[in-house]
Write a protein that holds these residues in place. Structure first.
Motif, PDB file in Angstrom:
ATOM      1  N   GLU A  61      13.920 -20.131  63.473  1.00 18.63           N
ATOM      2  CA  GLU A  61      12.607 -19.660  63.936  1.00 18.63           C
ATOM      3  C   GLU A  61      12.418 -19.914  65.437  1.00 18.63           C
ATOM      4  OE1 GLU A  61       8.831 -20.412  61.396  1.00 18.63           O
ATOM      5  OE2 GLU A  61       8.703 -21.662  63.194  1.00 18.63           O
ATOM      6  N   ASN A  76       5.637 -24.514  69.240  1.00 21.20           N
ATOM      7  CA  ASN A  76       6.280 -24.457  67.928  1.00 21.20           C
ATOM      8  C   ASN A  76       7.338 -25.549  67.802  1.00 21.20           C
ATOM      9  OD1 ASN A  76       6.818 -23.263  65.361  1.00 21.20           O
ATOM     10  ND2 ASN A  76       8.556 -22.153  66.235  1.00 21.20           N
ATOM     11  N   HIS A  80       7.538 -28.753  65.256  1.00 20.00           N
ATOM     12  CA  HIS A  80       8.682 -28.939  64.350  1.00 20.00           C
ATOM     13  C   HIS A  80       9.250 -30.353  64.486  1.00 20.00           C
ATOM     14  CE1 HIS A  80       9.669 -24.337  64.091  1.00 20.00           C
ATOM     15  NE2 HIS A  80       8.572 -24.664  63.441  1.00 20.00           N
ATOM     16  N   HIS A 118       0.470 -24.822  59.961  1.00 22.30           N
ATOM     17  CA  HIS A 118       1.446 -24.472  60.994  1.00 22.30           C
ATOM     18  C   HIS A 118       1.749 -22.968  60.978  1.00 22.30           C
ATOM     19  CE1 HIS A 118       4.912 -24.839  63.628  1.00 22.30           C
ATOM     20  NE2 HIS A 118       5.600 -24.136  62.758  1.00 22.30           N
ATOM     21  N   ASP A 123       3.184 -19.883  63.610  1.00 18.26           N
ATOM     22  CA  ASP A 123       4.234 -18.928  63.239  1.00 18.26           C
ATOM     23  C   ASP A 123       3.765 -17.472  63.222  1.00 18.26           C
ATOM     24  OD1 ASP A 123       5.844 -21.122  63.032  1.00 18.26           O
ATOM     25  OD2 ASP A 123       5.871 -21.171  60.848  1.00 18.26           O
TER      26      ASP A 123
HETATM   27 FE   LIG Z   1       7.249 -22.879  63.024  1.00 15.07          FE
END
Ligand SMILES: [Fe+2]
Length: 131
Positions: A61, A76, A80, A118, A123
């Motif tokens: 991702e 992002n 993570h 999230h 995303d």
């Molecule tokens: Fe993500």
């Protein structure tokens, strides 16, 4: 069955959506084992499996966001890293304290709410930055 997929979770990237669905399938499996009793051995195998899958999903991702020059790409990545740190801490607790229903249920709730938040906040931005 604790979690229902909905189109609002879609990122516009089929591979990423499939991976997200797989993570939720893992969490459903965890919920089943909370109801029916989970052995230490099962939890260790489960944690390794969901951990590996999630790490490779995050890498994929992050690469997609970088390629698409998404405005949330670095945010992002930071999130993570934080999730993986929390996950490792939970793994350590299972090792130190042994498996308890309370710890399993805490992990399942934490991971589900973290992922939903999230996906919804970060995303889904993939929808806007992909070609
Ligand atoms: Fe993500």
């Amino acid at each position: 069955m604790g979690f229902q997929w909905d189109d609002k979770y879609s990122t516009g990237n089929d591979i990423i959506d499939q991976q997200h669905k797989q993570i939720f399938a893992y969490l459903d499996e965890l919920e089943d084992h909370i109801e029916n009793g989970a052995s230490q051995e099962w939890v260790e195998t489960f944690m390794s499996a969901i951990g590996l899958f999630t790490r490779s999903h995050f890498c994929f991702e992050e690469m997609c966001m970088r390629k698409a020059k998404c405005d949330v790409a670095s945010q992002n990545k930071v999130q993570h890293t934080k999730l993986l740190a929390a996950f490792s801490a939970a793994q350590q607790r299972f090792k130190n304290e042994g498996v308890t229903d309370e710890l399993l249920s805490h992990l399942q709730k934490f991971l589900t709410s973290w992922l939903v938040n999230h996906i919804m906040k970060i995303d889904v931005h993939l929808n806007d930055c992909q070609e």
